[in-house]
Design a protein around this motif. Structure first.
Motif, PDB file in Angstrom:
ATOM      1  N   LEU A  71      -8.525   5.248  28.647  1.00 13.92           N
ATOM      2  CA  LEU A  71      -7.650   4.339  27.917  1.00 13.92           C
ATOM      3  C   LEU A  71      -6.197   4.768  28.072  1.00 13.92           C
ATOM      4  CD1 LEU A  71      -9.531   4.046  24.482  1.00 13.92           C
ATOM      5  CD2 LEU A  71      -9.708   2.502  26.452  1.00 13.92           C
ATOM      6  N   GLY A  72      -5.301   3.763  27.978  1.00 18.02           N
ATOM      7  CA  GLY A  72      -3.883   4.050  27.916  1.00 18.02           C
ATOM      8  C   GLY A  72      -3.462   4.331  26.488  1.00 18.02           C
ATOM      9  N   PRO A  73      -2.221   4.762  26.285  1.00 18.54           N
ATOM     10  CA  PRO A  73      -1.746   5.121  24.941  1.00 18.54           C
ATOM     11  C   PRO A  73      -1.884   3.994  23.921  1.00 18.54           C
ATOM     12  CG  PRO A  73      -0.208   5.893  26.603  1.00 18.54           C
ATOM     13  CD  PRO A  73      -1.201   5.030  27.315  1.00 18.54           C
ATOM     14  N   ASP A  74      -1.540   2.773  24.293  1.00 19.43           N
ATOM     15  CA  ASP A  74      -1.642   1.647  23.362  1.00 19.43           C
ATOM     16  C   ASP A  74      -3.092   1.369  22.992  1.00 19.43           C
ATOM     17  OD1 ASP A  74       1.087   1.406  23.439  1.00 19.43           O
ATOM     18  OD2 ASP A  74       1.110  -0.267  24.862  1.00 19.43           O
ATOM     19  N   GLN A  75      -3.969   1.476  23.973  1.00 18.11           N
ATOM     20  CA  GLN A  75      -5.393   1.239  23.704  1.00 18.11           C
ATOM     21  C   GLN A  75      -5.965   2.313  22.785  1.00 18.11           C
ATOM     22  OE1 GLN A  75      -6.219   1.205  27.996  1.00 18.11           O
ATOM     23  NE2 GLN A  75      -7.235  -0.780  27.714  1.00 18.11           N
ATOM     24  N   VAL A  76      -5.519   3.547  22.955  1.00 18.88           N
ATOM     25  CA  VAL A  76      -5.979   4.631  22.091  1.00 18.88           C
ATOM     26  C   VAL A  76      -5.539   4.393  20.661  1.00 18.88           C
ATOM     27  CG1 VAL A  76      -5.616   7.071  21.539  1.00 18.88           C
ATOM     28  CG2 VAL A  76      -6.219   6.396  23.847  1.00 18.88           C
ATOM     29  N   GLU A  77      -4.297   3.959  20.497  1.00 19.61           N
ATOM     30  CA  GLU A  77      -3.791   3.693  19.148  1.00 19.61           C
ATOM     31  C   GLU A  77      -4.612   2.612  18.464  1.00 19.61           C
ATOM     32  OE1 GLU A  77       0.408   2.644  16.842  1.00 19.61           O
ATOM     33  OE2 GLU A  77       0.333   2.676  19.032  1.00 19.61           O
ATOM     34  N   VAL A  78      -4.946   1.557  19.201  1.00 22.97           N
ATOM     35  CA  VAL A  78      -5.774   0.483  18.645  1.00 22.97           C
ATOM     36  C   VAL A  78      -7.144   1.016  18.249  1.00 22.97           C
ATOM     37  CG1 VAL A  78      -6.973  -1.671  19.191  1.00 22.97           C
ATOM     38  CG2 VAL A  78      -4.577  -1.385  19.852  1.00 22.97           C
ATOM     39  N   ALA A  79      -7.753   1.815  19.132  1.00 18.33           N
ATOM     40  CA  ALA A  79      -9.087   2.356  18.862  1.00 18.33           C
ATOM     41  C   ALA A  79      -9.084   3.244  17.630  1.00 18.33           C
ATOM     42  CB  ALA A  79      -9.591   3.131  20.081  1.00 18.33           C
ATOM     43  N   MET A  80      -8.075   4.086  17.486  1.00 19.97           N
ATOM     44  CA  MET A  80      -8.008   4.978  16.327  1.00 19.97           C
ATOM     45  C   MET A  80      -7.752   4.203  15.039  1.00 19.97           C
ATOM     46  SD  MET A  80      -5.932   8.342  17.667  1.00 19.97           S
ATOM     47  CE  MET A  80      -6.607   9.461  18.894  1.00 19.97           C
ATOM     48  N   ASN A  81      -6.914   3.175  15.127  1.00 21.09           N
ATOM     49  CA  ASN A  81      -6.569   2.396  13.931  1.00 21.09           C
ATOM     50  C   ASN A  81      -7.744   1.586  13.394  1.00 21.09           C
ATOM     51  OD1 ASN A  81      -3.966   3.367  13.870  1.00 21.09           O
ATOM     52  ND2 ASN A  81      -3.096   1.626  14.964  1.00 21.09           N
ATOM     53  N   ARG A  82      -8.746   1.365  14.227  1.00 23.48           N
ATOM     54  CA  ARG A  82      -9.933   0.633  13.783  1.00 23.48           C
ATOM     55  C   ARG A  82     -10.841   1.492  12.919  1.00 23.48           C
ATOM     56  NH1 ARG A  82     -11.245  -1.750  19.667  1.00 23.48           N
ATOM     57  NH2 ARG A  82      -9.998  -3.667  19.610  1.00 23.48           N
ATOM     58  N   LEU A  83     -10.640   2.795  12.988  1.00 19.94           N
ATOM     59  CA  LEU A  83     -11.517   3.728  12.285  1.00 19.94           C
ATOM     60  C   LEU A  83     -11.011   4.008  10.882  1.00 19.94           C
ATOM     61  CD1 LEU A  83     -12.118   6.184  15.252  1.00 19.94           C
ATOM     62  CD2 LEU A  83     -13.695   4.431  14.399  1.00 19.94           C
ATOM     63  N   GLY A  84     -11.949   4.233   9.966  1.00 25.74           N
ATOM     64  CA  GLY A  84     -11.606   4.558   8.597  1.00 25.74           C
ATOM     65  C   GLY A  84     -11.054   5.957   8.476  1.00 25.74           C
ATOM     66  N   PRO A  85     -10.595   6.346   7.295  1.00 24.48           N
ATOM     67  CA  PRO A  85     -10.004   7.672   7.108  1.00 24.48           C
ATOM     68  C   PRO A  85     -11.004   8.794   7.360  1.00 24.48           C
ATOM     69  CG  PRO A  85     -10.383   6.603   4.989  1.00 24.48           C
ATOM     70  CD  PRO A  85     -10.631   5.564   6.040  1.00 24.48           C
ATOM     71  N   ASP A  86     -10.486   9.884   7.894  1.00 24.01           N
ATOM     72  CA  ASP A  86     -11.273  11.072   8.209  1.00 24.01           C
ATOM     73  C   ASP A  86     -10.639  12.236   7.450  1.00 24.01           C
ATOM     74  OD1 ASP A  86     -12.251  13.454   9.326  1.00 24.01           O
ATOM     75  OD2 ASP A  86     -12.469  12.568  11.313  1.00 24.01           O
ATOM     76  N   PRO A  87     -11.351  12.825   6.481  1.00 29.10           N
ATOM     77  CA  PRO A  87     -10.735  13.884   5.660  1.00 29.10           C
ATOM     78  C   PRO A  87     -10.400  15.155   6.420  1.00 29.10           C
ATOM     79  CG  PRO A  87     -13.049  13.604   5.097  1.00 29.10           C
ATOM     80  CD  PRO A  87     -12.687  12.470   5.998  1.00 29.10           C
ATOM     81  N   MET A  88     -10.947  15.345   7.633  1.00 30.73           N
ATOM     82  CA  MET A  88     -10.544  16.500   8.417  1.00 30.73           C
ATOM     83  C   MET A  88      -9.142  16.303   8.980  1.00 30.73           C
ATOM     84  SD  MET A  88     -12.603  19.022   8.303  1.00 30.73           S
ATOM     85  CE  MET A  88     -11.827  20.006   9.575  1.00 30.73           C
ATOM     86  N   LEU A  89      -8.720  15.049   9.099  1.00 27.42           N
ATOM     87  CA  LEU A  89      -7.388  14.746   9.604  1.00 27.42           C
ATOM     88  C   LEU A  89      -6.400  14.545   8.467  1.00 27.42           C
ATOM     89  CD1 LEU A  89      -8.365  12.227  12.422  1.00 27.42           C
ATOM     90  CD2 LEU A  89      -7.999  14.690  12.613  1.00 27.42           C
ATOM     91  N   ASP A  90      -6.885  13.957   7.376  1.00 28.43           N
ATOM     92  CA  ASP A  90      -6.017  13.686   6.233  1.00 28.43           C
ATOM     93  C   ASP A  90      -6.893  13.537   4.993  1.00 28.43           C
ATOM     94  OD1 ASP A  90      -4.143  12.907   4.394  1.00 28.43           O
ATOM     95  OD2 ASP A  90      -3.628  11.006   5.379  1.00 28.43           O
ATOM     96  N   ASP A  91      -6.806  14.511   4.095  1.00 32.75           N
ATOM     97  CA  ASP A  91      -7.550  14.410   2.838  1.00 32.75           C
ATOM     98  C   ASP A  91      -6.605  14.216   1.661  1.00 32.75           C
ATOM     99  OD1 ASP A  91      -6.423  16.899   2.671  1.00 32.75           O
ATOM    100  OD2 ASP A  91      -8.269  17.966   2.179  1.00 32.75           O
ATOM    101  N   GLY A  92      -5.437  13.651   1.955  1.00 36.82           N
ATOM    102  CA  GLY A  92      -4.440  13.420   0.930  1.00 36.82           C
ATOM    103  C   GLY A  92      -4.690  12.168   0.122  1.00 36.82           C
ATOM    104  N   ALA A  93      -3.748  11.875  -0.768  1.00 41.14           N
ATOM    105  CA  ALA A  93      -3.896  10.763  -1.705  1.00 41.14           C
ATOM    106  C   ALA A  93      -3.988   9.418  -0.995  1.00 41.14           C
ATOM    107  CB  ALA A  93      -2.730  10.760  -2.694  1.00 41.14           C
ATOM    108  N   ALA A  94      -3.213   9.212   0.070  1.00 40.65           N
ATOM    109  CA  ALA A  94      -3.218   7.921   0.768  1.00 40.65           C
ATOM    110  C   ALA A  94      -4.565   7.646   1.418  1.00 40.65           C
ATOM    111  CB  ALA A  94      -2.100   7.886   1.809  1.00 40.65           C
ATOM    112  N   ALA A  95      -5.150   8.671   2.045  1.00 41.38           N
ATOM    113  CA  ALA A  95      -6.460   8.507   2.678  1.00 41.38           C
ATOM    114  C   ALA A  95      -7.528   8.225   1.630  1.00 41.38           C
ATOM    115  CB  ALA A  95      -6.813   9.760   3.475  1.00 41.38           C
ATOM    116  N   GLU A  96      -7.476   8.945   0.519  1.00 39.30           N
ATOM    117  CA  GLU A  96      -8.426   8.702  -0.568  1.00 39.30           C
ATOM    118  C   GLU A  96      -8.295   7.281  -1.095  1.00 39.30           C
ATOM    119  OE1 GLU A  96      -8.722  10.181  -5.144  1.00 39.30           O
ATOM    120  OE2 GLU A  96      -8.879  11.772  -3.627  1.00 39.30           O
TER     121      GLU A  96
END
Length: 327
Positions: free
Chosen positions: A170-195
């Motif tokens: 994938l190119g950079p734009d495609q990767v961003e789209v793929a990641m944005n489709r996924l729900g929050p991951d507490p290993m990456l962000d377990d802060g208030a916004a993700a919760e």
């Protein structure tokens, strides 16, 4: 299917052993020749896991996206160094905190292996154990074994991917789209916004919570094992609509997922029982049947109330739960 903790461990092994090195890519199986050619000879610059998906970045701006699915696995060989943050199960993690228990404990199924991570690893390790032979190949690099979709080879380490659900460049734009489709991951962000994102997604849907926890757009990384164990630990009926959960229930689920995921990444094992004595803890680390509350315990008495654990089907996946504790 490998759950989120396994994919994070794989990404960390790539970060420790492959990032910064020039990588030769090939497709011994022949099904990924064109994709491998686009990345061959470039240096790996990043390795990230988001839930059950992994993204490897190269210095030409392209990424390799891999989703192991039900049958995928990575095999590693060579001078593999374990990431210091997940090096071994030499600490005891749980609600009571951490205390040392000595050397790493490898379970009977090889669940915390650093040489083979993913669905097929159990058969290979058990065969090697039964035959009393080493799983280490002679010479480097070892010959590919079986249907290897893609091989990543550096001077001193090699990784073979077999049986993935997805393997694409994938190119950079495609990767961003793929990641944005996924729900929050507490290993990456377990802060208030993700919760808040998780709680909002759950509490606005009439879908049963047992389905929502498996929806990777709602929360990343939860599979069949963690789904069953999280709901039991929370005392929540898997058929309860998401919108019926109280705010504090949804928040507690998110925080417990963050807690269990960190244990899984650290130990390599889906340890879901807390407050075990030292002997019981070692037994649980060695034997999967001793470290879960309800998963794969159908027909056995609940560890809390004695009611027989029920096995049903939800969204074509096995669902384990206690009809009394989770009523």
């Amino acid at each position: 299917m490998p759950e989120g903790h396994s994919v994070h461990r794989i990404a960390r092994q790539f970060a420790r052993n492959f990032v910064g090195k020039r990588i030769r890519l090939s497709s011994p199986q022949g099904r990924f020749v064109d994709g491998a050619a686009r990345l061959d000879g470039h240096s790996m610059t990043d390795a990230r896991a988001v839930g059950k998906q992994m993204f490897l970045e190269f210095d030409n701006g392209l990424w390799l996206r891999v989703h192991l699915g039900l049958y995928g696995a990575w095999d590693f060989a060579g001078d593999i160094q374990v990431d210091a943050t997940v090096a071994s199960a030499n600490g005891r993690m749980g609600q009571t905190g951490m205390r040392g228990t000595g050397d790493a404990v490898l379970d009977s199924a090889g669940e915390n292996s650093v040489r083979s991570i993913g669905a097929p690893r159990l058969t290979r390790l058990r065969m090697a154990e039964a035959e009393k032979v080493s799983v280490e190949p002679d010479g480097f690099p070892p010959d590919p074994i079986g249907q290897v979709r893609v091989r990543l080879l550096a001077d001193d380490v090699v990784a073979d991917l077999r049986g993935p659900t997805a393997c694409e460049v994938l190119g950079p734009d495609q990767v961003e789209v793929a990641m944005n489709r996924l729900g929050p991951d507490p290993m990456l962000d377990d802060g208030a916004a993700a919760e808040e994102r998780f709680v909002s997604a759950v509490r606005k849907k009439p879908t049963p919570i047992g389905r929502l926890l498996m929806d990777q757009s709602v929360v990343s990384g939860i599979g069949n094992v963690y789904r069953a164990e999280l709901l039991f630990r929370a005392g929540i009926n898997p058929y309860a609509p998401g919108k019926s959960l109280r705010d504090e229930q949804a928040r507690a689920l998110w925080r417990d997922w963050a807690h269990l995921l960190k244990i899984g990444v650290s130990t390599g094992q889906m340890m879901t029982m807390d407050d075990l004595g030292d002997e019981d803890y070692v037994l649980a680390m060695r034997n999967r049947a001793d470290r879960h509350w309800v998963y794969k315990r159908e027909g056995l008495p609940c560890r809390i109330c004695g009611t027989h654990i029920t096995l049903e089907e939800m969204a074509a996946r096995k669902l384990y739960w206690c009809p009394r504790c989770q009523s």
